[in-house]
Design an enzyme around this catalytic site. Structure first.
Site, PDB file in Angstrom:
ATOM      1  NE  ARG A  48      -3.638  -1.784   2.304  1.00  0.00           N
ATOM      2  CZ  ARG A  48      -4.758  -1.371   3.329  1.00  0.00           C
ATOM      3  NH1 ARG A  48      -5.186  -0.807   3.953  1.00  0.00           N
ATOM      4  NH2 ARG A  48      -6.178  -2.755   3.639  1.00  0.00           N
ATOM      5  CG  ASP A  50       2.030   6.140   3.121  1.00  0.00           C
ATOM      6  OD1 ASP A  50       1.276   6.127   3.244  1.00  0.00           O
ATOM      7  OD2 ASP A  50       2.857   7.128   4.006  1.00  0.00           O
ATOM      8  CE1 TYR A 123       7.242   2.346  -2.270  1.00  0.00           C
ATOM      9  CE2 TYR A 123       8.449   0.066  -1.141  1.00  0.00           C
ATOM     10  CZ  TYR A 123       7.028   0.850  -1.111  1.00  0.00           C
ATOM     11  OH  TYR A 123       6.215   0.475  -0.814  1.00  0.00           O
ATOM     12  NE  ARG A 211       6.627  10.559   3.041  1.00  0.00           N
ATOM     13  CZ  ARG A 211       6.119  10.544   2.823  1.00  0.00           C
ATOM     14  NH1 ARG A 211       4.710   9.802   3.933  1.00  0.00           N
ATOM     15  NH2 ARG A 211       5.447  11.636   3.767  1.00  0.00           N
TER      16      ARG A 211
END
Length: 278
Positions: A48, A50, A123, A211
């Protein structure tokens, strides 16, 4: 299904009342199946994302009931009741908005679960340290950082974060969830004069983990913090406020084991992530 999307105008992946989400857009397209097909209730996603986060390699699965081989419609159905998925992909992409695309669709191997069968997620985070900001054509997927950055400093600082560790200091914790993750690789590279890219891989990431890692390492990269600081943050177990904006982050790939090991991997992951009964 392999899915790509620009997260700029989305409130994240997960369906939310009154908000535009990737899941809602995809499910609406899937529900417009040929006559006689079962309507998918919900898709299962590998990770999932953001609000504002992008994906070039998102993976989802959905359980459907096969069609009758003689089902009406312009898309042919094989003997197993599966429509031509290449043509279905074209159909879905006509129904989807321009910021979501189905790249590939196939019948999943037995035991496959997009979320629980995954063994690794990858990522990318992009940053511009140009004195004038960021290229206007890259503004939606690249962070503008107003100070020169050192990849050497950031890579040195990242070494203490690798391996199987408790990343509570780098996660927004969720009740009943674990913050123990195996960070398998993290590397910063300067790919152009003012453009930097971080590639990071782990068995899984907890909420806002990437992040948070980026936010802390950028403060090391511009010299405001020492190279030992990210490790100190990790050891403290207390979440730091240095969290990078979402728009520089992209999910690029999800890895799965060989087909014969898919079901076992899914069972193993469910056991790890399900809290024991009181």
């Amino acid at each position: 299904m392999d899915v790509s999307y620009d997260g700029t105008e989305f409130s994240g992946w997960a369906r939310q009342p009154g908000r535009r989400t990737v899941q809602a857009e995809l499910e609406q397209a899937l529900q417009r199946q040929p006559p006689g097909a079962a309507v998918p209730k919900s898709v299962v996603v590998a990770g999932r994302t953001d609000a504002g986060v992008h994906a070039t390699g998102q993976v989802v699965h959905v359980d459907v009931v096969p069609l009758s081989p003689d089902a009406p419609g312009r898309i042919p159905v094989d003997a197993q009741g599966i429509p031509d998925l290449t043509r279905m992909r074209g159909r879905w992409n006509k129904l989807l908005p321009a910021d979501v695309r189905v790249l590939q669709a196939s019948v999943a191997p037995s035991g496959f679960d997009a979320r629980f069968s995954a063994i690794r997620r990858h990522y990318r985070y992009r940053v511009s340290d140009a004195p004038w900001g960021v290229d206007p054509l890259r503004r939606n997927d690249t962070l503008a950082w107003g100070r020169p950055l050192s990849t050497d400093r950031m890579n040195a600082a990242a070494q203490s974060l690798l391996g199987l560790q408790d990343f509570a200091a780098y996660c927004k914790q969720r009740e009943g969830g674990t913050t123990i993750r195996e960070l398998q690789s993290l590397e910063w590279t300067r790919i152009d004069e003012y453009l930097l890219e971080m590639q990071v891989s782990a068995d899984a990431f907890c909420h806002s983990m990437v992040r948070s890692l980026v936010g802390v390492l950028l403060l090391v990269g511009d010299g405001r913090r020492g190279t030992e600081w990210p490790g100190d943050v990790l050891a403290s177990g207390e979440r730091d406020s240095a969290v990078a904006p979402a728009h520089g982050l992209t999910l690029t790939a999800v890895d799965y084991p060989p087909d014969a090991l898919l079901a076992a991997r899914a069972e193993q992951t469910r056991n790890v992530r399900t809290p024991p009964a009181p």
